[in-house]
Design a protein around this motif. Structure first.
Motif, PDB file in Angstrom:
ATOM      1  N   GLY A 106      36.634  43.501  40.604  1.00  0.00           N
ATOM      2  CA  GLY A 106      37.262  44.439  41.869  1.00  0.00           C
ATOM      3  C   GLY A 106      36.264  44.760  42.980  1.00  0.00           C
ATOM      4  N   LEU A 107      34.936  44.947  42.360  1.00  0.00           N
ATOM      5  CA  LEU A 107      33.832  45.281  43.198  1.00  0.00           C
ATOM      6  C   LEU A 107      33.307  44.266  43.991  1.00  0.00           C
ATOM      7  CD1 LEU A 107      32.130  48.057  41.228  1.00  0.00           C
ATOM      8  CD2 LEU A 107      33.174  48.607  43.215  1.00  0.00           C
ATOM      9  N   LEU A 108      33.454  42.995  43.341  1.00  0.00           N
ATOM     10  CA  LEU A 108      32.569  41.952  43.834  1.00  0.00           C
ATOM     11  C   LEU A 108      33.543  40.917  44.366  1.00  0.00           C
ATOM     12  CD1 LEU A 108      29.967  41.628  41.323  1.00  0.00           C
ATOM     13  CD2 LEU A 108      29.790  42.779  43.514  1.00  0.00           C
ATOM     14  N   GLY A 109      34.730  41.002  44.271  1.00  0.00           N
ATOM     15  CA  GLY A 109      35.676  40.003  44.589  1.00  0.00           C
ATOM     16  C   GLY A 109      36.188  39.725  46.199  1.00  0.00           C
ATOM     17  N   PHE A 110      35.066  39.497  46.975  1.00  0.00           N
ATOM     18  CA  PHE A 110      35.587  39.516  48.494  1.00  0.00           C
ATOM     19  C   PHE A 110      36.228  38.139  48.854  1.00  0.00           C
ATOM     20  CE2 PHE A 110      31.384  41.939  48.199  1.00  0.00           C
ATOM     21  CZ  PHE A 110      31.715  42.947  48.936  1.00  0.00           C
ATOM     22  N   GLY A 111      37.176  38.231  49.571  1.00  0.00           N
ATOM     23  CA  GLY A 111      38.056  37.374  50.003  1.00  0.00           C
ATOM     24  C   GLY A 111      39.458  37.351  49.527  1.00  0.00           C
ATOM     25  N   GLY A 112      39.675  38.418  48.427  1.00  0.00           N
ATOM     26  CA  GLY A 112      41.147  38.429  48.205  1.00  0.00           C
ATOM     27  C   GLY A 112      41.158  37.428  46.680  1.00  0.00           C
ATOM     28  N   GLY A 113      42.295  37.260  46.340  1.00  0.00           N
ATOM     29  CA  GLY A 113      42.625  36.677  44.984  1.00  0.00           C
ATOM     30  C   GLY A 113      42.178  35.469  44.740  1.00  0.00           C
ATOM     31  N   PRO A 114      42.309  34.379  45.524  1.00  0.00           N
ATOM     32  CA  PRO A 114      41.526  33.021  45.104  1.00  0.00           C
ATOM     33  C   PRO A 114      40.169  33.314  44.962  1.00  0.00           C
ATOM     34  CG  PRO A 114      43.259  32.672  46.715  1.00  0.00           C
ATOM     35  CD  PRO A 114      43.266  34.380  46.662  1.00  0.00           C
ATOM     36  N   SER A 115      39.278  33.997  45.817  1.00  0.00           N
ATOM     37  CA  SER A 115      38.004  34.097  45.548  1.00  0.00           C
ATOM     38  C   SER A 115      37.617  34.914  44.263  1.00  0.00           C
ATOM     39  CB  SER A 115      37.350  34.830  46.916  1.00  0.00           C
ATOM     40  OG  SER A 115      37.783  36.181  46.795  1.00  0.00           O
ATOM     41  N   MET A 116      38.594  35.388  43.753  1.00  0.00           N
ATOM     42  CA  MET A 116      38.094  36.185  42.612  1.00  0.00           C
ATOM     43  C   MET A 116      38.312  35.463  41.179  1.00  0.00           C
ATOM     44  SD  MET A 116      40.457  39.630  43.102  1.00  0.00           S
ATOM     45  CE  MET A 116      39.326  41.205  42.660  1.00  0.00           C
ATOM     46  N   ILE A 117      39.032  34.311  41.195  1.00  0.00           N
ATOM     47  CA  ILE A 117      39.168  33.359  40.451  1.00  0.00           C
ATOM     48  C   ILE A 117      37.818  32.883  39.549  1.00  0.00           C
ATOM     49  CG2 ILE A 117      40.078  31.126  39.446  1.00  0.00           C
ATOM     50  CD1 ILE A 117      42.324  31.736  41.432  1.00  0.00           C
ATOM     51  N   PRO A 118      36.653  32.558  40.265  1.00  0.00           N
ATOM     52  CA  PRO A 118      35.425  32.004  39.727  1.00  0.00           C
ATOM     53  C   PRO A 118      34.929  33.418  38.843  1.00  0.00           C
ATOM     54  CG  PRO A 118      35.504  31.398  41.897  1.00  0.00           C
ATOM     55  CD  PRO A 118      36.867  32.159  41.882  1.00  0.00           C
ATOM     56  N   LEU A 119      35.141  34.658  39.606  1.00  0.00           N
ATOM     57  CA  LEU A 119      34.460  35.836  38.973  1.00  0.00           C
ATOM     58  C   LEU A 119      35.453  36.120  37.685  1.00  0.00           C
ATOM     59  CD1 LEU A 119      34.207  38.200  42.090  1.00  0.00           C
ATOM     60  CD2 LEU A 119      32.501  36.975  40.973  1.00  0.00           C
ATOM     61  N   ILE A 120      36.651  35.844  37.642  1.00  0.00           N
ATOM     62  CA  ILE A 120      37.123  36.221  36.511  1.00  0.00           C
ATOM     63  C   ILE A 120      37.022  35.186  35.378  1.00  0.00           C
ATOM     64  CG2 ILE A 120      39.743  35.990  35.497  1.00  0.00           C
ATOM     65  CD1 ILE A 120      40.613  37.048  38.205  1.00  0.00           C
ATOM     66  N   GLN A 121      36.527  34.113  35.750  1.00  0.00           N
ATOM     67  CA  GLN A 121      36.133  32.726  34.669  1.00  0.00           C
ATOM     68  C   GLN A 121      35.110  33.194  34.247  1.00  0.00           C
ATOM     69  OE1 GLN A 121      35.296  29.020  36.454  1.00  0.00           O
ATOM     70  NE2 GLN A 121      35.798  27.952  34.670  1.00  0.00           N
ATOM     71  N   GLN A 122      34.004  33.612  35.145  1.00  0.00           N
ATOM     72  CA  GLN A 122      32.576  34.029  34.753  1.00  0.00           C
ATOM     73  C   GLN A 122      32.651  35.210  33.507  1.00  0.00           C
ATOM     74  OE1 GLN A 122      29.745  32.787  35.363  1.00  0.00           O
ATOM     75  NE2 GLN A 122      28.617  34.070  34.096  1.00  0.00           N
ATOM     76  N   GLU A 123      33.316  36.219  34.080  1.00  0.00           N
ATOM     77  CA  GLU A 123      33.549  37.313  32.851  1.00  0.00           C
ATOM     78  C   GLU A 123      34.302  37.237  31.551  1.00  0.00           C
ATOM     79  OE1 GLU A 123      32.195  40.301  33.071  1.00  0.00           O
ATOM     80  OE2 GLU A 123      31.513  40.126  35.086  1.00  0.00           O
ATOM     81  N   VAL A 124      35.396  36.313  31.721  1.00  0.00           N
ATOM     82  CA  VAL A 124      36.447  36.052  30.723  1.00  0.00           C
ATOM     83  C   VAL A 124      36.095  34.977  30.008  1.00  0.00           C
ATOM     84  CG1 VAL A 124      38.648  35.504  29.923  1.00  0.00           C
ATOM     85  CG2 VAL A 124      38.360  37.095  31.944  1.00  0.00           C
ATOM     86  N   VAL A 125      35.466  33.953  30.367  1.00  0.00           N
ATOM     87  CA  VAL A 125      35.195  32.703  29.678  1.00  0.00           C
ATOM     88  C   VAL A 125      33.788  32.555  29.137  1.00  0.00           C
ATOM     89  CG1 VAL A 125      34.857  30.175  29.678  1.00  0.00           C
ATOM     90  CG2 VAL A 125      36.956  31.246  30.679  1.00  0.00           C
ATOM     91  N   LYS A 126      32.714  33.001  30.314  1.00  0.00           N
ATOM     92  CA  LYS A 126      31.409  32.545  30.102  1.00  0.00           C
ATOM     93  C   LYS A 126      30.676  33.900  29.465  1.00  0.00           C
ATOM     94  CE  LYS A 126      31.378  29.029  33.398  1.00  0.00           C
ATOM     95  NZ  LYS A 126      30.869  28.606  34.699  1.00  0.00           N
ATOM     96  N   ARG A 127      31.024  34.847  30.010  1.00  0.00           N
ATOM     97  CA  ARG A 127      30.162  36.199  29.552  1.00  0.00           C
ATOM     98  C   ARG A 127      30.670  36.835  28.279  1.00  0.00           C
ATOM     99  NH1 ARG A 127      28.117  41.034  33.508  1.00  0.00           N
ATOM    100  NH2 ARG A 127      26.992  42.141  32.075  1.00  0.00           N
ATOM    101  N   HIS A 128      32.101  37.103  28.302  1.00  0.00           N
ATOM    102  CA  HIS A 128      32.690  37.686  27.071  1.00  0.00           C
ATOM    103  C   HIS A 128      33.478  36.805  26.037  1.00  0.00           C
ATOM    104  CE1 HIS A 128      31.751  41.563  28.368  1.00  0.00           C
ATOM    105  NE2 HIS A 128      32.137  41.330  29.698  1.00  0.00           N
ATOM    106  N   ALA A 129      33.691  35.620  26.461  1.00  0.00           N
ATOM    107  CA  ALA A 129      34.331  34.347  25.645  1.00  0.00           C
ATOM    108  C   ALA A 129      35.549  35.025  25.111  1.00  0.00           C
ATOM    109  CB  ALA A 129      33.204  34.073  24.614  1.00  0.00           C
ATOM    110  N   TRP A 130      36.237  35.644  25.722  1.00  0.00           N
ATOM    111  CA  TRP A 130      37.562  36.125  25.455  1.00  0.00           C
ATOM    112  C   TRP A 130      38.611  34.742  25.604  1.00  0.00           C
ATOM    113  CZ3 TRP A 130      36.919  40.386  29.266  1.00  0.00           C
ATOM    114  CH2 TRP A 130      36.385  41.491  28.691  1.00  0.00           C
ATOM    115  N   MET A 131      38.523  34.003  26.040  1.00  0.00           N
ATOM    116  CA  MET A 131      39.192  32.641  25.937  1.00  0.00           C
ATOM    117  C   MET A 131      38.352  31.619  26.284  1.00  0.00           C
ATOM    118  SD  MET A 131      41.805  32.990  29.249  1.00  0.00           S
ATOM    119  CE  MET A 131      42.854  34.158  28.542  1.00  0.00           C
ATOM    120  N   ASP A 132      38.760  30.287  26.068  1.00  0.00           N
ATOM    121  CA  ASP A 132      37.827  29.163  26.293  1.00  0.00           C
ATOM    122  C   ASP A 132      38.454  28.394  27.659  1.00  0.00           C
ATOM    123  OD1 ASP A 132      40.425  27.770  25.883  1.00  0.00           O
ATOM    124  OD2 ASP A 132      39.612  27.101  23.966  1.00  0.00           O
ATOM    125  N   GLU A 133      37.558  27.361  28.418  1.00  0.00           N
ATOM    126  CA  GLU A 133      37.841  26.998  29.618  1.00  0.00           C
ATOM    127  C   GLU A 133      39.355  26.404  29.557  1.00  0.00           C
ATOM    128  OE1 GLU A 133      36.224  26.500  32.543  1.00  0.00           O
ATOM    129  OE2 GLU A 133      34.028  27.304  31.711  1.00  0.00           O
TER     130      GLU A 133
END
Length: 192
Positions: free
Chosen positions: A21-48
């Motif tokens: 929410g703090l770093l998601g400049f540009g709205g929803g579509p620009s947040m998708i890579p940030l969500i992917q980074q946190e959810v898939v790569k950093r915390h592994a809550w789900m796979d790709e």
């Protein structure tokens, strides 16, 4: 109701989506890579693959993707409370930033540093979107092959950009086709 194993996940869930929410400049579509980074790569809550499925389904549903994805991911990680935590964590910074920044922008919009700040974020968002595109291209290429992936991308691009079809309809049609294709293949194989 979340299991006892998911209860400790609430705080990491909150911090992950607060960062988005703090770093998601540009709205929803620009947040998708940030969500992917946190959810898939950093915390592994789900796979790709699961993330791609969630993204595809989220694109077919009405409403902003910036709240649909955190809501579902939060629910998946920590139940209903996780859903509420993730959505609140992602929208609270946006609400506060909008209130603060709109006041600053409207008062100082003619200043060069304000204009430079808004223009300076655009290249970073472009790089993030290109990275996400390459990740999904590789996933599609491996699952479907080069030619099918290129054909589907070209047809989808033509429908969306040249004919003006809403992306949700295109994604929904592809999901429906994917659901019906195995059924049709099974009917052909069935003995008569």
């Amino acid at each position: 109701m979340p299991s006892p194993l998911t209860r400790p996940m609430r705080l990491p869930l909150f911090w992950a989506f607060l960062r988005i929410g703090l770093l998601g400049f540009g709205g929803g579509p620009s947040m998708i890579p940030l969500i992917q980074q946190e959810v898939v790569k950093r915390h592994a809550w789900m796979d790709e693959e699961t993330f791609g499925d969630v993204l595809a389904i989220a694109n077919t549903l009405p409403g902003p993707i910036a709240t649909k994805m955190p809501g579902y991911i939060g629910y998946r990680v920590a139940g209903i409370s996780g859903c509420l935590i993730a959505v609140a964590a992602v929208i609270i910074p946006m609400i506060l930033a909008m209130i603060a920044l709109l006041g600053v922008f409207s008062r100082y919009r003619e200043m060069a540093w304000i204009q430079g700040m808004s223009h300076g974020v655009i290249p970073v968002v472009i790089v993030m979107m290109v990275q996400l595109t390459l990740d999904f291209w590789n996933k599609s290429r491996v699952a479907l092959g080069w030619w099918i992936s290129l054909t589907m991308a070209a047809v989808s691009g033509g429908l969306i950009y040249w004919l003006g079809v809403h992306p949700g309809w295109v994604v929904g049609s592809l999901l429906l086709g994917a659901m019906l294709l195995p059924l049709g293949a099974r009917r052909k194989e069935a003995p008569r």
